[in-house]
Scaffold this active site. Structure first.
Site, mmCIF file in Angstrom:
data_model
loop_
_atom_site.group_PDB
_atom_site.id
_atom_site.type_symbol
_atom_site.label_atom_id
_atom_site.label_comp_id
_atom_site.label_asym_id
_atom_site.label_seq_id
_atom_site.Cartn_x
_atom_site.Cartn_y
_atom_site.Cartn_z
ATOM 1 N N GLY A 127 -1.025 -5.503 -2.220
ATOM 2 C CA GLY A 127 -2.299 -5.068 -1.640
ATOM 3 C C GLY A 127 -2.279 -4.977 -0.129
ATOM 4 C CG ASN A 167 -2.763 -6.432 -12.546
ATOM 5 O OD1 ASN A 167 -3.848 -6.564 -13.114
ATOM 6 N ND2 ASN A 167 -2.210 -7.399 -11.810
ATOM 7 C CD1 TRP A 168 -5.917 -0.698 -14.384
ATOM 8 C CD2 TRP A 168 -7.797 -0.784 -15.617
ATOM 9 N NE1 TRP A 168 -5.941 0.403 -15.201
ATOM 10 C CE2 TRP A 168 -7.076 0.391 -15.973
ATOM 11 C CE3 TRP A 168 -9.004 -1.047 -16.263
ATOM 12 C CZ2 TRP A 168 -7.536 1.284 -16.939
ATOM 13 C CZ3 TRP A 168 -9.460 -0.143 -17.218
ATOM 14 C CH2 TRP A 168 -8.733 1.013 -17.548
ATOM 15 C CE LYS A 169 -3.440 -6.760 -8.364
ATOM 16 N NZ LYS A 169 -2.952 -7.063 -7.034
ATOM 17 C CG HIS A 201 -0.610 -11.242 -10.622
ATOM 18 N ND1 HIS A 201 -1.151 -11.488 -9.385
ATOM 19 C CD2 HIS A 201 -0.200 -9.947 -10.613
ATOM 20 C CE1 HIS A 201 -1.069 -10.376 -8.656
ATOM 21 N NE2 HIS A 201 -0.506 -9.427 -9.387
ATOM 22 N N GLY A 251 -0.996 -2.174 -8.826
ATOM 23 C CA GLY A 251 -2.390 -2.582 -8.689
ATOM 24 C C GLY A 251 -3.247 -1.412 -8.248
ATOM 25 N N GLY A 252 -3.494 -1.322 -6.944
ATOM 26 C CA GLY A 252 -4.400 -0.328 -6.378
ATOM 27 C C GLY A 252 -4.197 1.085 -6.907
ATOM 28 C CD GLU A 297 -3.801 -10.613 -7.082
ATOM 29 O OE1 GLU A 297 -4.364 -10.287 -8.134
ATOM 30 O OE2 GLU A 297 -3.312 -9.785 -6.281
ATOM 31 C CB SER A 347 2.103 -1.765 -1.299
ATOM 32 O OG SER A 347 1.177 -2.743 -0.869
ATOM 33 C CD GLU A 393 3.239 -7.892 -9.102
ATOM 34 O OE1 GLU A 393 2.905 -6.705 -9.149
ATOM 35 O OE2 GLU A 393 2.433 -8.823 -9.264
HETATM 36 P P1 13P Z 1 -0.893 -3.525 -5.369
HETATM 37 O O1 13P Z 1 -0.161 -2.375 -6.058
HETATM 38 O O2 13P Z 1 -2.343 -3.255 -5.189
HETATM 39 O O3 13P Z 1 -0.175 -3.975 -4.152
HETATM 40 O O4 13P Z 1 -0.834 -4.747 -6.412
HETATM 41 C C1 13P Z 1 0.380 -5.106 -6.964
HETATM 42 C C2 13P Z 1 0.139 -6.108 -8.019
HETATM 43 O O5 13P Z 1 -0.207 -7.244 -7.734
HETATM 44 C C3 13P Z 1 0.311 -5.706 -9.413
HETATM 45 O O6 13P Z 1 0.274 -6.784 -10.260
#
Ligand code: 13P
Length: 255
Positions: free
Chosen positions: A175, A9-11, A97, A236-237, A99, A215, A169
Site C-alpha cells: 500500500g 485481496n480486497w481487504k 497477512h 491489494g489496491g 496486517e 504495490s 509480501e
Molecule cells: P497493495 O497491493 O495494496 O500494496 O496490497 C498488497 C497486499 O497486502 C495484498 O495482500
C-alpha cells in the site's frame, strides 16, 4: 507443475452490493481473457463469500477468505470458522497477512492453529510472509522469512504442504506504492524455494507457487512476472478495479 496465480485481496473494502458488482465485472473479464493456465482468486470479506461464490462462474476463478478462526466451533463471538468459510464454496483462505500479524497480534502459534483448521476443511492456503523495513535495512529479511516459514508451516507433512501457496509480501511495499525491484523479488522467491527444498525436497519446492505482493499493479506486473521464481501475485489496491486486475491477469498469462 506449480500454478500461476493472480489473487486479489480486497481487504476491508466494498459493501456487499459493490463487491458483487466487482465480482461480476472480474468474472466477465476473465471469461473474455480466457487466461489458460492462470488461477484467479478473489479474496473478499467474509460476508461477501457466499454471494460472490454464486456470482462467479469463469472456470479460472476461485474465491478466498482473508482469515479464519483458530478453533473449529463454539463460544467464540464474532469469529468465522474454516468450516463456515468452506461451506460458502470457497477454495482458498489467506492466512498470516502482515496486517493480521501486526494489527491483530497473530503470532506464529496462532497461525499454526489456523493452518490446521483450514486444511482440515480442505481449504488451500495462501500463507503470507515478509519483513518490515527495519528488518530489510538491517539485512535480516532472509532470517525473518525463514523463521515465518519454519514456525508457521513446517509442522506440516509433505502432503499437507502441497496445499500451501506462499505469498511474499515485503511489508514496506504494501500500500505504499513502493514495489520491491524485480531483482529483490526474484532473490527472495528463490530463497523461499530453497528453504522449502531443504525441508520437503526438490519436487515439493518446484511445485510450490510463490506469489509476490506489495504495490503490484498493471504497470509493474510484466517486470515482476518475468522472474522465474515469481509465480503470481497477491494484489491489494489494484484488485479493487476490474480493469486493473484484468490487466495483471493478462500480464501473468503472457509471461
Ligand atoms: P497493495 O497491493 O495494496 O500494496 O496490497 C498488497 C497486499 O497486502 C495484498 O495482500
Amino acid at each position: 507443475m506449480r500454478k500461476k496465480i493472480v489473487a486479489g485481496n480486497w481487504k476491508m473494502n466494498k459493501t456487499l452490493p459493490e463487491g458483487i458488482e466487482l465480482a461480476k465485472e472480474v468474472n466477465e473479464k476473465v471469461k473474455a481473457l480466457h487466461p489458460a493456465g492462470v488461477q484467479v482468486v478473489l479474496g473478499t470479506p467474509f460476508i461477501h463469500l457466499s454471494e460472490v461464490n454464486k456470482t462467479v462462474n469463469a472456470p479460472q476463478l476461485a474465491v478466498s477468505a482473508q482469515n479464519c478462526a483458530t478453533e473449529a466451533s463454539g463460544a467464540y463471538t464474532g469469529e468465522i470458522s474454516a468450516a463456515m468459510v468452506a461451506s460458502t464454496g470457497c477454495r482458498y483462505v489467506i492466512l498470516g497477512h502482515s496486517e493480521r500479524r501486526s494489527y491483530y497480534g497473530e503470532t506464529d502459534a496462532i497461525l499454526v492453529k489456523k493452518v490446521a483448521q483450514a486444511l482440515e476443511n480442505n481449504l488451500e492456503i495462501i500463507f503470507c510472509v515478509g519483513e518490515v523495513l527495519e528488518e530489510r535495512e538491517s539485512e535480516r529479511h532472509f532470517e525473518v522469512v525463514r523463521s515465518q516459514l519454519e514456525k508457521g508451516l513446517f509442522q506440516l507433512d509433505k502432503s499437507a504442504f502441497a496445499r500451501i501457496v506462499i505469498a511474499y509480501e515485503p511489508v514496506w511495499a504494501i500500500g505504499t506504492g513502493k514495489t520491491a525491484t524485480a531483482a529483490q523479488a526474484q532473490e527472495m522467491h528463490a530463497f523461499i524455494r530453497s528453504v522449502v527444498n531443504g525441508k520437503y525436497g526438490t519436487e515439493a519446492a518446484q511445485n510450490t507457487s510463490i506469489l509476490y505482493g506489495g504495490s503490484l499493479n498493471a504497470k509493474n506486473a510484466d517486470e515482476l512476472f518475468s522472474n522465474p521464481d515469481v509465480d503470481g501475485g497477491l494484489i491489494g489496491g489494484a484488485s479493487l478495479k476490474a480493469e486493473d486486475f484484468a490487466a495483471i491477469i493478462a500480464s501473468r498469462e503472457a509471461h
